[in-house]
Write a protein that holds these residues in place. Structure first.
Motif, PDB file in Angstrom:
ATOM      1  N   GLY A  91      63.237 -32.735  73.220  1.00  0.00           N
ATOM      2  CA  GLY A  91      64.161 -32.288  72.234  1.00  0.00           C
ATOM      3  C   GLY A  91      63.539 -31.326  71.244  1.00  0.00           C
ATOM      4  O   GLY A  91      62.744 -30.466  71.620  1.00  0.00           O
ATOM      5  N   PRO A  92      63.912 -31.468  69.999  1.00  0.00           N
ATOM      6  CA  PRO A  92      63.477 -30.529  68.970  1.00  0.00           C
ATOM      7  C   PRO A  92      61.959 -30.461  68.805  1.00  0.00           C
ATOM      8  O   PRO A  92      61.422 -29.391  68.533  1.00  0.00           O
ATOM      9  CB  PRO A  92      64.121 -31.059  67.694  1.00  0.00           C
ATOM     10  N   ASP A  93      61.264 -31.582  68.968  1.00  0.00           N
ATOM     11  CA  ASP A  93      59.813 -31.551  68.799  1.00  0.00           C
ATOM     12  C   ASP A  93      59.136 -30.757  69.909  1.00  0.00           C
ATOM     13  O   ASP A  93      58.141 -30.070  69.671  1.00  0.00           O
ATOM     14  CB  ASP A  93      59.251 -32.977  68.742  1.00  0.00           C
ATOM     15  N   VAL A  94      59.656 -30.841  71.121  1.00  0.00           N
ATOM     16  CA  VAL A  94      59.105 -30.068  72.229  1.00  0.00           C
ATOM     17  C   VAL A  94      59.296 -28.584  71.954  1.00  0.00           C
ATOM     18  O   VAL A  94      58.371 -27.780  72.135  1.00  0.00           O
ATOM     19  CB  VAL A  94      59.756 -30.476  73.569  1.00  0.00           C
ATOM     20  N   GLU A  95      60.484 -28.212  71.496  1.00  0.00           N
ATOM     21  CA  GLU A  95      60.746 -26.808  71.148  1.00  0.00           C
ATOM     22  C   GLU A  95      59.790 -26.329  70.057  1.00  0.00           C
ATOM     23  O   GLU A  95      59.217 -25.248  70.164  1.00  0.00           O
ATOM     24  CB  GLU A  95      62.189 -26.637  70.662  1.00  0.00           C
ATOM     25  N   SER A  96      59.632 -27.126  69.009  1.00  0.00           N
ATOM     26  CA  SER A  96      58.760 -26.744  67.899  1.00  0.00           C
ATOM     27  C   SER A  96      57.313 -26.576  68.342  1.00  0.00           C
ATOM     28  O   SER A  96      56.647 -25.621  67.936  1.00  0.00           O
ATOM     29  CB  SER A  96      58.827 -27.777  66.778  1.00  0.00           C
ATOM     30  N   GLU A  97      56.830 -27.503  69.150  1.00  0.00           N
ATOM     31  CA  GLU A  97      55.453 -27.405  69.643  1.00  0.00           C
ATOM     32  C   GLU A  97      55.267 -26.131  70.460  1.00  0.00           C
ATOM     33  O   GLU A  97      54.249 -25.442  70.334  1.00  0.00           O
ATOM     34  CB  GLU A  97      55.098 -28.630  70.477  1.00  0.00           C
ATOM     35  N   TYR A  98      56.236 -25.820  71.303  1.00  0.00           N
ATOM     36  CA  TYR A  98      56.151 -24.610  72.118  1.00  0.00           C
ATOM     37  C   TYR A  98      56.123 -23.365  71.230  1.00  0.00           C
ATOM     38  O   TYR A  98      55.328 -22.446  71.447  1.00  0.00           O
ATOM     39  CB  TYR A  98      57.334 -24.548  73.092  1.00  0.00           C
ATOM     40  N   ILE A  99      56.979 -23.336  70.219  1.00  0.00           N
ATOM     41  CA  ILE A  99      57.052 -22.179  69.319  1.00  0.00           C
ATOM     42  C   ILE A  99      55.743 -22.011  68.549  1.00  0.00           C
ATOM     43  O   ILE A  99      55.223 -20.892  68.428  1.00  0.00           O
ATOM     44  CB  ILE A  99      58.266 -22.313  68.372  1.00  0.00           C
ATOM     45  N   ILE A 100      55.199 -23.096  68.036  1.00  0.00           N
ATOM     46  CA  ILE A 100      53.935 -23.016  67.293  1.00  0.00           C
ATOM     47  C   ILE A 100      52.806 -22.554  68.212  1.00  0.00           C
ATOM     48  O   ILE A 100      51.984 -21.708  67.822  1.00  0.00           O
ATOM     49  CB  ILE A 100      53.631 -24.362  66.603  1.00  0.00           C
ATOM     50  N   ASP A 101      52.765 -23.056  69.444  1.00  0.00           N
ATOM     51  CA  ASP A 101      51.764 -22.592  70.409  1.00  0.00           C
ATOM     52  C   ASP A 101      51.929 -21.107  70.696  1.00  0.00           C
ATOM     53  O   ASP A 101      50.942 -20.372  70.801  1.00  0.00           O
ATOM     54  CB  ASP A 101      51.851 -23.391  71.711  1.00  0.00           C
ATOM     55  N   PHE A 102      53.180 -20.654  70.831  1.00  0.00           N
ATOM     56  CA  PHE A 102      53.453 -19.250  71.098  1.00  0.00           C
ATOM     57  C   PHE A 102      52.994 -18.377  69.926  1.00  0.00           C
ATOM     58  O   PHE A 102      52.398 -17.307  70.135  1.00  0.00           O
ATOM     59  CB  PHE A 102      54.952 -19.046  71.373  1.00  0.00           C
ATOM     60  N   MET A 103      53.260 -18.817  68.690  1.00  0.00           N
ATOM     61  CA  MET A 103      52.795 -18.078  67.511  1.00  0.00           C
ATOM     62  C   MET A 103      51.274 -17.924  67.543  1.00  0.00           C
ATOM     63  O   MET A 103      50.745 -16.830  67.314  1.00  0.00           O
ATOM     64  CB  MET A 103      53.165 -18.822  66.220  1.00  0.00           C
ATOM     65  N   THR A 104      50.590 -19.038  67.811  1.00  0.00           N
ATOM     66  CA  THR A 104      49.129 -19.042  67.827  1.00  0.00           C
ATOM     67  C   THR A 104      48.597 -18.105  68.894  1.00  0.00           C
ATOM     68  O   THR A 104      47.712 -17.272  68.627  1.00  0.00           O
ATOM     69  CB  THR A 104      48.593 -20.471  68.059  1.00  0.00           C
ATOM     70  N   LYS A 105      49.120 -18.215  70.097  1.00  0.00           N
ATOM     71  CA  LYS A 105      48.656 -17.374  71.209  1.00  0.00           C
ATOM     72  C   LYS A 105      48.898 -15.895  70.911  1.00  0.00           C
ATOM     73  O   LYS A 105      48.010 -15.065  71.115  1.00  0.00           O
ATOM     74  CB  LYS A 105      49.366 -17.772  72.501  1.00  0.00           C
TER      75      LYS A 105
END
Length: 121
Positions: free
Chosen positions: A1-15
């Motif tokens: 759910g929302p936490d999976v989306e958030s983790e993906y977005i934060i990882d994408f920002m970092t990368k």
């Protein structure tokens, strides 16, 4: 759910930042919409619970409760969740945006970032 989306977005920002690439994120949250409440099936379709959040005014930070869900076949026990409702979904969206802003600060790029928030609700 929302936490999976958030983790993906934060990882994408970092990368993207590590690769020195600009980035665009369109996050279409699933929160704020009625869904089947599998944790409390007797409630049918409603605004299901989200993890409990606490805002600390002194530190200007959220704390998210650890969630434990046990059970099976439609009979579940849950710890660390709230009572649900549209207001809890809005609170959780605020938490996710806070996470994004904090991460942009950590990366040192908040002042070079545009955040647009829109809602259809």
């Amino acid at each position: 759910g929302p936490d999976v989306e958030s983790e993906y977005i934060i990882d994408f920002m970092t990368k993207s930042h590590e690769e020195e690439k600009p980035f665009f994120i369109f996050h279409n949250s699933k929160l704020g919409h009625i869904a089947f409440n599998f944790i409390q099936p007797e409630k049918g379709s409603n605004y299901p619970p989200t993890p409990e959040l606490t805002w600390d005014e002194a530190t200007q930070a959220y704390t998210r409760a650890d969630v434990t869900i046990t059970g099976s076949s439609g009979v579940y026990e849950a710890e660390g969740i709230n009572d649900g409702g549209i207001h809890r979904h809005i609170e959780y969206v605020d938490y996710m945006i806070w996470q994004y802003v904090e991460h942009l600060k950590e990366l040192g790029i908040l002042n070079n970032t545009i955040i647009i928030f829109a809602s259809d609700n």
